[in-house]
Design a protein around this motif. Structure first.
Motif, PDB file in Angstrom:
ATOM      1  N   MET A   1       0.857  -1.200   0.000  1.00  0.00           N
ATOM      2  CA  MET A   1       0.000   0.000   0.000  1.00  0.00           C
ATOM      3  C   MET A   1       0.880   1.232   0.000  1.00  0.00           C
ATOM      4  O   MET A   1       1.921   1.265   0.638  1.00  0.00           O
ATOM      5  N   SER A   2       0.485   2.258  -0.706  1.00  0.00           N
ATOM      6  CA  SER A   2       1.315   3.453  -0.825  1.00  0.00           C
ATOM      7  C   SER A   2       1.065   4.399   0.333  1.00  0.00           C
ATOM      8  O   SER A   2       0.081   4.306   1.044  1.00  0.00           O
ATOM      9  N   THR A   3       1.975   5.322   0.509  1.00  0.00           N
ATOM     10  CA  THR A   3       1.834   6.349   1.520  1.00  0.00           C
ATOM     11  C   THR A   3       1.329   7.610   0.847  1.00  0.00           C
ATOM     12  O   THR A   3       1.410   7.755  -0.367  1.00  0.00           O
ATOM     13  N   PRO A   4       0.808   8.584   1.627  1.00  0.00           N
ATOM     14  CA  PRO A   4       0.406   9.855   1.015  1.00  0.00           C
ATOM     15  C   PRO A   4       1.527  10.492   0.225  1.00  0.00           C
ATOM     16  O   PRO A   4       1.305  11.130  -0.788  1.00  0.00           O
ATOM     17  N   ALA A   5       2.788  10.306   0.685  1.00  0.00           N
ATOM     18  CA  ALA A   5       3.916  10.883  -0.044  1.00  0.00           C
ATOM     19  C   ALA A   5       4.033  10.269  -1.429  1.00  0.00           C
ATOM     20  O   ALA A   5       4.337  10.945  -2.399  1.00  0.00           O
ATOM     21  N   ASP A   6       3.779   8.937  -1.520  1.00  0.00           N
ATOM     22  CA  ASP A   6       3.818   8.279  -2.828  1.00  0.00           C
ATOM     23  C   ASP A   6       2.799   8.904  -3.761  1.00  0.00           C
ATOM     24  O   ASP A   6       3.064   9.167  -4.925  1.00  0.00           O
ATOM     25  N   ASP A   7       1.577   9.119  -3.240  1.00  0.00           N
ATOM     26  CA  ASP A   7       0.513   9.669  -4.073  1.00  0.00           C
ATOM     27  C   ASP A   7       0.826  11.105  -4.480  1.00  0.00           C
ATOM     28  O   ASP A   7       0.536  11.519  -5.595  1.00  0.00           O
ATOM     29  N   ALA A   8       1.409  11.839  -3.558  1.00  0.00           N
ATOM     30  CA  ALA A   8       1.712  13.234  -3.859  1.00  0.00           C
ATOM     31  C   ALA A   8       2.764  13.324  -4.956  1.00  0.00           C
ATOM     32  O   ALA A   8       2.772  14.241  -5.759  1.00  0.00           O
ATOM     33  N   ALA A   9       3.676  12.313  -4.964  1.00  0.00           N
ATOM     34  CA  ALA A   9       4.742  12.330  -5.961  1.00  0.00           C
ATOM     35  C   ALA A   9       4.267  11.813  -7.310  1.00  0.00           C
ATOM     36  O   ALA A   9       4.978  11.925  -8.295  1.00  0.00           O
ATOM     37  N   ALA A  10       3.081  11.184  -7.354  1.00  0.00           N
ATOM     38  CA  ALA A  10       2.601  10.611  -8.610  1.00  0.00           C
ATOM     39  C   ALA A  10       2.282  11.716  -9.602  1.00  0.00           C
ATOM     40  O   ALA A  10       1.817  12.788  -9.245  1.00  0.00           O
ATOM     41  N   LEU A  11       2.549  11.450 -10.863  1.00  0.00           N
ATOM     42  CA  LEU A  11       2.251  12.418 -11.910  1.00  0.00           C
ATOM     43  C   LEU A  11       0.754  12.446 -12.184  1.00  0.00           C
ATOM     44  O   LEU A  11       0.075  11.436 -12.041  1.00  0.00           O
ATOM     45  N   PRO A  12       0.204  13.589 -12.587  1.00  0.00           N
ATOM     46  CA  PRO A  12      -1.208  13.635 -12.946  1.00  0.00           C
ATOM     47  C   PRO A  12      -1.485  12.645 -14.074  1.00  0.00           C
ATOM     48  O   PRO A  12      -0.717  12.539 -15.022  1.00  0.00           O
ATOM     49  N   LEU A  13      -2.569  11.905 -13.925  1.00  0.00           N
ATOM     50  CA  LEU A  13      -2.932  10.887 -14.916  1.00  0.00           C
ATOM     51  C   LEU A  13      -4.321  11.202 -15.450  1.00  0.00           C
ATOM     52  O   LEU A  13      -5.321  10.751 -14.919  1.00  0.00           O
ATOM     53  N   PRO A  14      -4.402  11.999 -16.502  1.00  0.00           N
ATOM     54  CA  PRO A  14      -5.713  12.407 -17.014  1.00  0.00           C
ATOM     55  C   PRO A  14      -6.530  11.213 -17.481  1.00  0.00           C
ATOM     56  O   PRO A  14      -6.022  10.321 -18.144  1.00  0.00           O
ATOM     57  N   GLY A  15      -7.793  11.195 -17.086  1.00  0.00           N
ATOM     58  CA  GLY A  15      -8.701  10.152 -17.537  1.00  0.00           C
ATOM     59  C   GLY A  15      -8.708   8.902 -16.691  1.00  0.00           C
ATOM     60  O   GLY A  15      -9.603   8.076 -16.822  1.00  0.00           O
ATOM     61  N   VAL A  16      -7.710   8.725 -15.821  1.00  0.00           N
ATOM     62  CA  VAL A  16      -7.632   7.502 -15.020  1.00  0.00           C
ATOM     63  C   VAL A  16      -8.814   7.414 -14.057  1.00  0.00           C
ATOM     64  O   VAL A  16      -9.401   6.339 -13.875  1.00  0.00           O
ATOM     65  N   ALA A  17      -9.177   8.532 -13.440  1.00  0.00           N
ATOM     66  CA  ALA A  17     -10.274   8.528 -12.475  1.00  0.00           C
ATOM     67  C   ALA A  17     -11.558   7.992 -13.119  1.00  0.00           C
ATOM     68  O   ALA A  17     -12.232   7.109 -12.561  1.00  0.00           O
ATOM     69  N   THR A  18     -11.885   8.493 -14.301  1.00  0.00           N
ATOM     70  CA  THR A  18     -13.093   8.052 -15.002  1.00  0.00           C
ATOM     71  C   THR A  18     -13.027   6.577 -15.341  1.00  0.00           C
ATOM     72  O   THR A  18     -13.994   5.836 -15.165  1.00  0.00           O
TER      73      THR A  18
END
Length: 199
Positions: A1-18
């Motif tokens: 499982m990732s940490t909030p820091a991992d998520d913060a460092a992730a690049l924006p991924l357009p369209g992934v949420a949908t």
């Protein structure tokens, strides 16, 4: 499982949420059920589906497995044109841990199909446990299949179909090795205990 820091460092991924939301609904999973399988809180998965948070690679891998897809599809990469016929000369076989794998199915599918050659005595005693289902059919030689506490020897023409969450190990039981057809799905079978060795 990732940490909030991992998520913060992730690049924006357009369209992934949908796509995450669409794939979950296509699988008929509630937010709570999908989150539980992925080891996330429903609130966290909801934020991923609305784009409020970006998923880390481990999260994408876990969600792709649960939804029976690939990380490439989650990222919106266009799959190559899917040719329904797989020619024998199309791809060179691959080798790993002494086993030889021949691709007999198309890439990027929820079901993987292979023709596998297993030499005698070369495979490590590796027990596998993972989501999905497996089906195998022995072509030549004798195959030893351990499922949970039971061991089976399969001859040419014999097959086996089992839930991959059952601890399993496959090896060649004949000195000339064995060859078998192998199909694996990413989806877990509906019955959590389909294999009953004592029934």
């Amino acid at each position: 499982m990732s940490t909030p820091a991992d998520d913060a460092a992730a690049l924006p991924l357009p369209g992934v949420a949908t796509r995450l939301r669409e794939l979950r609904r296509r699988r008929g999973l509630t937010l709570e059920a999908a989150a539980q399988r992925a080891g996330l809180s429903p609130a966290h998965l909801s934020r991923l589906e609305t784009g409020a948070r970006q998923p880390s690679l481990p999260m994408l891998l876990g969600l792709a497995r649960i939804y029976g897809t690939t990380v490439s599809e989650l990222l919106g990469e266009m799959p190559p044109e899917r040719e329904p016929v797989i020619r024998a000369c199309r791809a060179a076989p691959r080798e790993a841990d002494g086993w030889t794998y021949h691709e007999t199915g198309g890439p990027g599918r929820a079901m993987q199909a292979l023709r596998v050659e297993v030499p005698y005595g070369t495979q490590r005693e590796l027990v596998r446990v993972h989501p999905g289902e497996e089906w195998l059919y022995v072509l030549t030689g004798r195959l030893r299949l351990s499922l949970g506490d039971a061991t089976h020897e399969l001859d040419p023409g014999d097959s086996a179909h089992f839930d991959s969450l059952t601890p399993h190990r496959i090896s060649a039981a004949s000195h000339g090795g064995a060859e078998f057809l192998f199909v694996h799905t990413l989806l877990q079978s509906p019955d959590p205990h389909p294999y009953h060795p004592h029934s």
